[in-house]
Design a protein around this motif. Structure first.
Motif, mmCIF file in Angstrom:
data_model
loop_
_atom_site.group_PDB
_atom_site.id
_atom_site.type_symbol
_atom_site.label_atom_id
_atom_site.label_comp_id
_atom_site.label_asym_id
_atom_site.label_seq_id
_atom_site.Cartn_x
_atom_site.Cartn_y
_atom_site.Cartn_z
ATOM 1 N N GLU A 97 0.816 -1.214 0.000
ATOM 2 C CA GLU A 97 0.000 0.000 0.000
ATOM 3 C C GLU A 97 0.851 1.266 0.000
ATOM 4 O OE1 GLU A 97 -2.643 -0.410 3.340
ATOM 5 O OE2 GLU A 97 -3.499 -2.258 2.554
ATOM 6 N N ARG A 98 2.154 1.134 -0.033
ATOM 7 C CA ARG A 98 3.045 2.289 -0.063
ATOM 8 C C ARG A 98 3.018 2.932 -1.447
ATOM 9 N NH1 ARG A 98 6.891 2.400 4.323
ATOM 10 N NH2 ARG A 98 5.692 1.550 6.047
ATOM 11 N N LEU A 99 3.340 4.207 -1.500
ATOM 12 C CA LEU A 99 3.251 4.966 -2.744
ATOM 13 C C LEU A 99 4.039 4.318 -3.880
ATOM 14 C CD1 LEU A 99 2.288 7.419 -4.337
ATOM 15 C CD2 LEU A 99 4.279 8.663 -3.450
ATOM 16 N N VAL A 104 4.200 1.336 -9.089
ATOM 17 C CA VAL A 104 4.635 0.174 -9.870
ATOM 18 C C VAL A 104 3.420 -0.628 -10.342
ATOM 19 C CG1 VAL A 104 5.840 -2.050 -9.757
ATOM 20 C CG2 VAL A 104 6.924 0.000 -8.817
ATOM 21 N N SER A 105 2.469 -0.865 -9.450
ATOM 22 C CA SER A 105 1.299 -1.682 -9.814
ATOM 23 C C SER A 105 0.467 -1.035 -10.920
ATOM 24 C CB SER A 105 0.426 -1.957 -8.583
ATOM 25 O OG SER A 105 -0.272 -0.802 -8.177
ATOM 26 N N LEU A 106 0.506 0.285 -11.012
ATOM 27 C CA LEU A 106 -0.245 0.986 -12.053
ATOM 28 C C LEU A 106 0.593 1.243 -13.313
ATOM 29 C CD1 LEU A 106 -2.145 3.507 -9.771
ATOM 30 C CD2 LEU A 106 -3.083 1.487 -10.911
ATOM 31 N N GLY A 107 1.845 0.770 -13.315
ATOM 32 C CA GLY A 107 2.707 0.916 -14.486
ATOM 33 C C GLY A 107 3.272 2.307 -14.688
ATOM 34 N N VAL A 108 3.232 3.130 -13.656
ATOM 35 C CA VAL A 108 3.748 4.498 -13.769
ATOM 36 C C VAL A 108 5.276 4.496 -13.731
ATOM 37 C CG1 VAL A 108 3.775 6.767 -12.646
ATOM 38 C CG2 VAL A 108 1.650 5.471 -12.788
ATOM 39 N N LEU A 146 -1.031 9.848 -5.161
ATOM 40 C CA LEU A 146 -1.286 9.947 -3.717
ATOM 41 C C LEU A 146 -2.768 9.707 -3.413
ATOM 42 C CD1 LEU A 146 0.986 13.001 -2.901
ATOM 43 C CD2 LEU A 146 1.313 10.652 -2.091
ATOM 44 N N ARG A 147 -3.648 10.219 -4.279
ATOM 45 C CA ARG A 147 -5.080 9.973 -4.109
ATOM 46 C C ARG A 147 -5.388 8.484 -4.250
ATOM 47 N NH1 ARG A 147 -7.575 11.032 -8.719
ATOM 48 N NH2 ARG A 147 -8.194 9.037 -8.880
ATOM 49 N N MET A 148 -4.793 7.848 -5.249
ATOM 50 C CA MET A 148 -5.012 6.414 -5.456
ATOM 51 C C MET A 148 -4.477 5.595 -4.287
ATOM 52 S SD MET A 148 -4.248 5.902 -9.457
ATOM 53 C CE MET A 148 -5.376 6.465 -10.706
ATOM 54 N N GLN A 149 -3.329 6.021 -3.751
ATOM 55 C CA GLN A 149 -2.775 5.341 -2.585
ATOM 56 C C GLN A 149 -3.736 5.461 -1.404
ATOM 57 O OE1 GLN A 149 0.397 7.281 -0.521
ATOM 58 N NE2 GLN A 149 1.164 5.379 0.375
ATOM 59 N N ALA A 150 -4.265 6.657 -1.160
ATOM 60 C CA ALA A 150 -5.197 6.865 -0.045
ATOM 61 C C ALA A 150 -6.450 6.013 -0.234
ATOM 62 C CB ALA A 150 -5.565 8.345 0.069
ATOM 63 N N GLU A 151 -6.945 5.947 -1.464
ATOM 64 C CA GLU A 151 -8.122 5.120 -1.735
ATOM 65 C C GLU A 151 -7.832 3.649 -1.471
ATOM 66 O OE1 GLU A 151 -9.152 6.072 -5.781
ATOM 67 O OE2 GLU A 151 -9.983 8.031 -5.224
ATOM 68 N N ARG A 152 -6.652 3.197 -1.869
ATOM 69 C CA ARG A 152 -6.264 1.792 -1.653
ATOM 70 C C ARG A 152 -6.178 1.493 -0.164
ATOM 71 N NH1 ARG A 152 -1.513 -0.912 -5.157
ATOM 72 N NH2 ARG A 152 -3.048 -0.377 -6.741
ATOM 73 N N ILE A 153 -5.543 2.372 0.599
ATOM 74 C CA ILE A 153 -5.426 2.173 2.044
ATOM 75 C C ILE A 153 -6.819 2.159 2.678
ATOM 76 C CG2 ILE A 153 -4.603 3.197 4.212
ATOM 77 C CD1 ILE A 153 -2.189 4.280 2.538
ATOM 78 N N PHE A 154 -7.674 3.079 2.265
ATOM 79 C CA PHE A 154 -9.034 3.152 2.814
ATOM 80 C C PHE A 154 -9.818 1.875 2.508
ATOM 81 C CE2 PHE A 154 -13.524 4.494 2.593
ATOM 82 C CZ PHE A 154 -13.676 4.931 3.900
#
Length: 181
Positions: A97-99, A104-108, A146-154
């Motif tokens: 869940e780290r940034l 990496v998981s999103l291919g960025v 960062l928004r996607m990370q927060a959503e994933r953690i939530f």
């Protein structure tokens, strides 16, 4: 709890504590060596006993428009910062869940780029800043990550089905909030 595991958990929280008032069947300690101006007030605490517990806690916080910090403790630690019922920030100790892992998981970025960024980050340079300096993302893309990370953690926080939680008010928010019944 296994004695060695307990000793390790306590070592991570070394410091001075004072006993808080509360249920005589439980011991609740408050850190005594922290900033005196940042007194923490525990509004809710308890055990996560099933798959809907966290959802009900978040619902109560949102319905009542509360502000504070919800900590979920179990196999992992997740922290949700809530401002007047809205999610404002998150943190986690779950590697996936780290940034960097989200990127990496999103291919960025690639795993190799992440490894390089991790070597260069530090107390004064955060991972996102390093990625921007290398030109692999811009500030707008970083905010999206960062928004996607927060959503994933939530989302993962809502799935926690065992452990403990605490919802605290901090700093100037230590007055008891209004409650809607």
């Amino acid at each position: 709890v296994v004695p060695g595991v307990l000793k390790g958990r306590l070592a991570l929280r070394a410091g001075r504590y004072r006993l808080r008032e509360g249920d005589p069947k439980q011991l609740v300690f408050e850190r005594a060596d922290s900033d005196a101006g940042a007194r923490t007030r525990v509004l809710m605490t308890g055990e996560i006993v099933g798959k809907n517990t966290v959802l009900e806690i978040v619902n109560t916080i949102a319905q009542n428009n509360w502000s504070g910090e919800l900590r979920l403790l179990g196999d992992a630690t997740r922290r949700l910062v809530i401002d007047h019922g809205a999610l404002r920030g998150t943190s986690t100790d779950v590697v996936e869940e780290r940034l960097g892992e989200v990127m990496v998981s999103l291919g960025v970025i690639t795993r190799e780029q992440l490894a390089r960024y991790l070597l260069e980050q530090g107390p004064l340079r955060r991972l996102g800043e390093v990625a921007i300096e290398y030109g692999h993302i811009d500030q707008e893309k970083l905010f999206g990550m960062l928004r996607m990370q927060a959503e994933r953690i939530f989302r993962h926080a809502l799935l926690v089905d065992e452990g403990h939680y605490a919802f605290t008010l901090t700093g100037s928010e230590t007055d008891a909030p209004q409650t809607t019944l």
